[in-house]
Design an enzyme around this catalytic site. Structure first.
Site, short mmCIF file in Angstrom:
data_model
loop_
_atom_site.label_atom_id
_atom_site.label_comp_id
_atom_site.label_asym_id
_atom_site.label_seq_id
_atom_site.Cartn_x
_atom_site.Cartn_y
_atom_site.Cartn_z
N ASP A 93 9.82 -6.85 2.63
CA ASP A 93 9.24 -6.35 1.38
C ASP A 93 9.62 -7.17 0.16
OD1 ASP A 93 7.58 -4.26 2.21
OD2 ASP A 93 9.28 -2.90 2.43
N ASP A 150 2.12 -2.96 6.32
CA ASP A 150 2.41 -3.12 4.89
C ASP A 150 2.59 -4.59 4.51
OD1 ASP A 150 3.37 -0.92 6.33
OD2 ASP A 150 4.68 -0.25 4.74
N1 GLY Z 1 6.78 1.30 3.77
C1 GLY Z 1 5.94 1.11 2.67
C2 GLY Z 1 5.13 2.30 2.39
O1 GLY Z 1 5.66 3.41 2.43
O2 GLY Z 1 3.97 2.18 2.12
#
Ligand code: GLY
Length: 372
Positions: A93, A150
């Site tokens: 991320d 994601d």
């Molecule tokens: N893990 C990223 C989200 O909750 O979208």
């Protein structure tokens, strides 16, 4: 560029005013979730959401030129990098964290240290690429074979780095990962898998896991929103039609499953009753910004269907879930769902919902810079 509509301009003014009051209310906090009391929490800085609040500040600065936004946004990439030098849990991320902070700062101010931090984060992300499965691994710990949808958004950091230093190594990895998103995450019907577990040595798919969705074969709405937006971005950058088709496939699924009020349920295939299951406004805001991205890449007659739904979704979010009735509320949107299967953060405000809502209205007001 199409003319800016009066109502969209009014809404942007409202959002900019809201970000200004949020700035006073949030202060030094790193906001992630606000509950019914309307107070954002102060989440740890290596949490995946730490880039969104500073991203809103940079966006407001970019749109208005108001120096108070810039002043408040300035330190955030330092805070992130300092944490990176300690024990931390940074992972796939880093795109969500360094694009709206270090990279955005560099784009707006030319700050070379922001550029350096963005490139360091891109190197970190590239180092998470598994050559056998052609995926960017998710999270840390012992799940070396896990990858999640994601990450379709995080690869924007690799595309940016490739362009910035002229080194296709970054963009080639990003494309390989995008191919894996198309082949292994986006299903025939346009719904998506959240987690795919690969054998990290052979690259074979072992299994699909439900993750933040209700079940492995359900349809987590925020996962679909990430895929839609991520594939639209990948098409914008690569001009490869397969990503456009992938983005459209997800978009059509998403639009077809929207309820009449245009606010998505947290999972489009939840077994629960649609009247009782929670909605996820963050999925709506992300998908709306992604649909506007898609629309911007297509000729007018093809774009219209996406833009129309995006605008309907955005005004539905504002009308039904906006906090406009309470100036003390530190968020913009209510009714987000973070992780329902884990019982975490259901029916709350989520900072990423706020970010993408603001970003979408910036787009409707002619904002053409791209962070993701
Ligand atoms: N893990 C990223 C989200 O909750 O979208």
């Amino acid at each position: 560029m199409a003319d800016i509509l009066e109502k969209d301009a009014v809404m942007w003014e409202k959002i900019a005013g809201k970000i200004k009051s949020m700035n006073a209310q949030i202060g030094e906090k790193s906001p992630h979730v606000a509950g019914a009391d309307g107070k954002y929490d102060d989440m740890r800085i290596d949490w995946w959401t730490s880039g969104f609040w500073p991203g809103m500040l940079w966006l407001a600065y970019d749109m208005t030129g108001d120096e108070t936004f810039k002043k408040s946004a300035w330190e955030w990439d330092d805070r992130l990098e300092r944490k990176m030098l300690e024990i931390n849990s940074f992972d796939h991320d880093v795109g969500f964290q360094f694009l709206p902070t270090a990279v955005f700062k560099y784009m707006l101010t030319g700050d070379q240290d922001g550029r350096r931090k963005g490139l360091a984060a891109a190197n970190f992300l590239a180092g998470r690429f598994n050559v056998n499965g052609r995926y960017i691994r998710a999270w840390n710990g012992d799940k070396h074979g896990w990858s999640i949808v994601d990450s379709a958004m995080n690869i924007s950091l690799l595309f940016w780095a490739a362009e910035e230093v002229g080194d296709p190594r970054f963009s080639e990895l990003a494309k390989l990962h995008a191919d894996t998103i198309v082949d292994k995450f986006i299903r025939e019907d346009g719904s998506v898998n959240h987690i795919v577990s690969f054998d990290p040595l052979t690259g074979e798919v072992i299994e699909v896991l439900g993750g933040q969705g209700e079940a492995p074969d359900s349809a987590w709405s925020r996962g679909a929103a990430w895929a839609l937006y991520g594939m639209a971005n990948t098409y914008r950058i690569t001009k490869d039609n397969k990503y456009l088709k992938a983005a459209q496939r997800v978009a059509h699924f998403f639009i077809a499953h929207l309820p009449a009020d245009r606010i998505p349920l947290w999972d489009f295939r939840t077994q629960g009753s649609p009247e009782q299951e929670p909605r996820d406004t963050s999925a709506g805001a992300i998908a709306a910004s992604g649909l506007l991205e898609l629309a911007a890449l297509l000729p007018e007659h093809e774009a219209r269907q996406y833009k129309t739904v995006a605008v309907e979704m955005l005004y539905a979010l504002s009308d039904h879930c906006g906090t406009w009735d309470n100036s003390q509320h530190e968020a913009i949107l209510r009714e987000g769902t973070g992780h329902k299967p884990a019982g975490q953060n259901v029916n709350v405000s989520l900072i990423y919902g706020d970010y993408y809502f603001a970003e979408a209205f910036a787009k409707l007001n002619g904002w053409t810079r791209r962070i993701f």
